[in-house]
Design a protein around this motif. Structure first.
Motif, PDB file in Angstrom:
ATOM      1  N   ALA A 322      23.134  76.443  38.189  1.00 34.47           N
ATOM      2  CA  ALA A 322      23.297  77.596  37.716  1.00 34.47           C
ATOM      3  C   ALA A 322      23.435  77.779  36.159  1.00 34.47           C
ATOM      4  O   ALA A 322      22.944  78.725  35.675  1.00 34.47           O
ATOM      5  N   GLY A 323      23.810  76.442  35.525  1.00 30.78           N
ATOM      6  CA  GLY A 323      23.707  76.557  34.051  1.00 30.78           C
ATOM      7  C   GLY A 323      22.548  76.670  33.516  1.00 30.78           C
ATOM      8  O   GLY A 323      22.109  77.392  32.587  1.00 30.78           O
ATOM      9  N   MET A 324      21.419  76.068  34.258  1.00 28.90           N
ATOM     10  CA  MET A 324      20.005  76.084  33.794  1.00 28.90           C
ATOM     11  C   MET A 324      19.404  77.349  33.723  1.00 28.90           C
ATOM     12  O   MET A 324      18.785  77.965  32.916  1.00 28.90           O
ATOM     13  N   MET A 325      19.773  78.091  34.678  1.00 33.80           N
ATOM     14  CA  MET A 325      19.474  79.672  34.895  1.00 33.80           C
ATOM     15  C   MET A 325      19.945  80.569  34.081  1.00 33.80           C
ATOM     16  O   MET A 325      19.347  81.649  33.833  1.00 33.80           O
ATOM     17  N   SER A 326      21.172  80.163  33.638  1.00 31.12           N
ATOM     18  CA  SER A 326      21.871  81.263  32.882  1.00 31.12           C
ATOM     19  C   SER A 326      21.107  81.651  31.527  1.00 31.12           C
ATOM     20  O   SER A 326      21.252  82.799  30.906  1.00 31.12           O
ATOM     21  N   SER A 327      20.622  80.817  30.768  1.00 28.82           N
ATOM     22  CA  SER A 327      20.139  80.996  29.446  1.00 28.82           C
ATOM     23  C   SER A 327      18.840  81.746  29.387  1.00 28.82           C
ATOM     24  O   SER A 327      18.766  82.762  28.738  1.00 28.82           O
ATOM     25  N   PRO A 328      17.799  81.539  30.372  1.00 22.61           N
ATOM     26  CA  PRO A 328      16.917  82.570  30.538  1.00 22.61           C
ATOM     27  C   PRO A 328      17.412  84.227  30.974  1.00 22.61           C
ATOM     28  O   PRO A 328      16.749  85.013  30.422  1.00 22.61           O
TER      29      PRO A 328
END
Length: 405
Positions: A322-328
């Motif tokens: 979830a954290g990795m997806m939040s930036s894009p």
């Protein structure tokens, strides 16, 4: 060329470095405050429901006054508006700390101070992103946006970890005083940023500016679509901010649970940092909806079943994803929003649209606080459904991103 293609060259732009430092300290303080507030309420009142409602109280008043905050940004200028938020936030959080240490922190007092803190938050949230286009050349703005998102990811790493460790070490009451000091430090850094005047005409009434800002956001199809889709996505994070500490508290002693909660959010932030670096290397222009929708679907899977149904390891993996997806998602959102914004009306549009975009977080926290008393697993399901709905809403956003007339 260096200014356009490297972060080192970007930081040579006048006023940008102190602005980034200001944003880092203030966002660090804000993120630390939210988790510290949840841990404070759980420790003092042992009530997930109260934790959810107080988290909402830290957001909702600011969302309500965001049109007024936007008018203030355009009238007094983003630098002055940012300074108001930094000082007010330091004062109110220091008051929470003092009241807690003096044993005066009854629920009414706590709610009042948290809501007062919330009232100036739109100035800080929109102020930095209103300043960026005014101090950064157009050809370097995309890179500046990526840097701004990376800063936010760094905050996601340090803030929750700091909250968990500091609360476990010195208690939530004293931790609040450190948060107030961080806001004061942000105000000091801001003093090194050139004061930029407001662009709104002094001849136009403040009420007219406020109403005009609401009308501009309401009439722009892309901004309306982003308000719906991103607020649904933020339901996921609002629910997780309540569910994760409760999940951990059910498995560990209080002191250990605070540290474990902080470390979980830290790894989520690390993943967000990786996602931000990758997003900075991608060209999202014209493909923002695709990036956002894909990230939201993967976030839904991360919330449920990965986080909820596979034990503590699954929770950690789900938060990383979830954290990795939040930036894009955030980079694409920022790009779309800026391309829909008339520079002469930037403060109002940014304040109102950013606040609308974030309405899901407090709502998600409040709903999670109620649902979690019945079923912890159902809270994670709720978080997943919210992200799926957000993805559907995202692909429905109109492709026309021209600034409003």
């Amino acid at each position: 060329m260096e200014r356009q293609n490297s972060y080192r060259g970007l930081l040579k732009i006048p006023n940008l470095l102190p602005l980034i430092l200001t944003a880092t300290l203030s966002r660090l303080a804000g993120r630390t405050f939210i988790l510290t507030l949840v841990l404070f309420v759980l420790a003092r009142f042992s009530s997930p429901v109260l934790a959810g409602w107080l988290t909402s109280a830290a957001f909702v008043p600011g969302l309500i006054v965001s049109p007024v905050a936007g008018a203030l940004l355009d009238r007094v200028g983003p630098t002055t508006a940012l300074r108001i938020d930094m000082i007010a936030s330091a004062v109110f959080i220091a008051a929470i700390s003092f009241a807690a240490l003096a044993d005066w922190s009854s629920l009414p007092v706590l709610f009042i101070l948290v809501m007062l803190y919330s009232l100036t938050s739109p100035l800080g949230a929109a102020g930095t992103r209103t300043l960026l286009p005014r101090i950064v050349p157009p050809q370097a703005l995309d890179r500046a946006n990526a840097l701004d998102t990376a800063v936010y990811a760094i905050v996601e790493i340090i803030g929750p970890a700091m909250a968990g460790v500091v609360v476990a070490w010195i208690g939530p009451e004293t931790a609040m005083s450190l948060i107030a000091a961080a806001y004061a430090g942000a105000a000091i850094c801001l003093s090194h940023v050139q004061r930029l005047p407001g662009l709104a005409s002094r001849k136009t009434s403040f009420l007219h500016l406020t109403i005009e800002g609401i009308q501009m956001v309401a009439r722009q199809p892309t901004l309306r679509g982003l308000a719906i889709s991103y607020s649904l996505y933020q339901l996921t994070w609002g629910a997780l901010y309540v569910a994760v500490p409760v999940y951990v508290a059910n498995r560990y002693a209080t002191a250990v649970a605070s540290s474990v909660t902080g470390l979980l959010w830290a790894i989520t932030g690390i993943a967000g940092g990786v996602g931000a670096l990758l997003a900075g290397l991608m060209r999202t222009t014209g493909r923002e909806r695709y990036f956002m929708a894909t990230g939201m679907v993967l976030s839904a899977l991360a919330a449920w079943p990965v986080s909820a149904e596979f034990g503590f390891g699954g929770l950690a993996i789900g938060l990383i994803l979830a954290g990795m997806m939040s930036s894009p998602i955030d980079v694409a959102l920022l790009s779309m929003r800026q391309r829909c914004t008339d520079p002469q009306q930037l403060g109002r549009i940014m304040s109102i649209s950013m606040s609308l975009n974030c309405t899901g977080f407090p709502l998600g926290s409040a709903i999670a606080g109620m649902v979690i008393t019945k079923s912890l697993s159902a809270t994670f399901v709720l978080a997943g459904i919210a992200s799926v709905a957000a993805a559907v809403a995202t692909v429905s956003i109109p492709t026309d991103t021209a600034p409003p007339a």
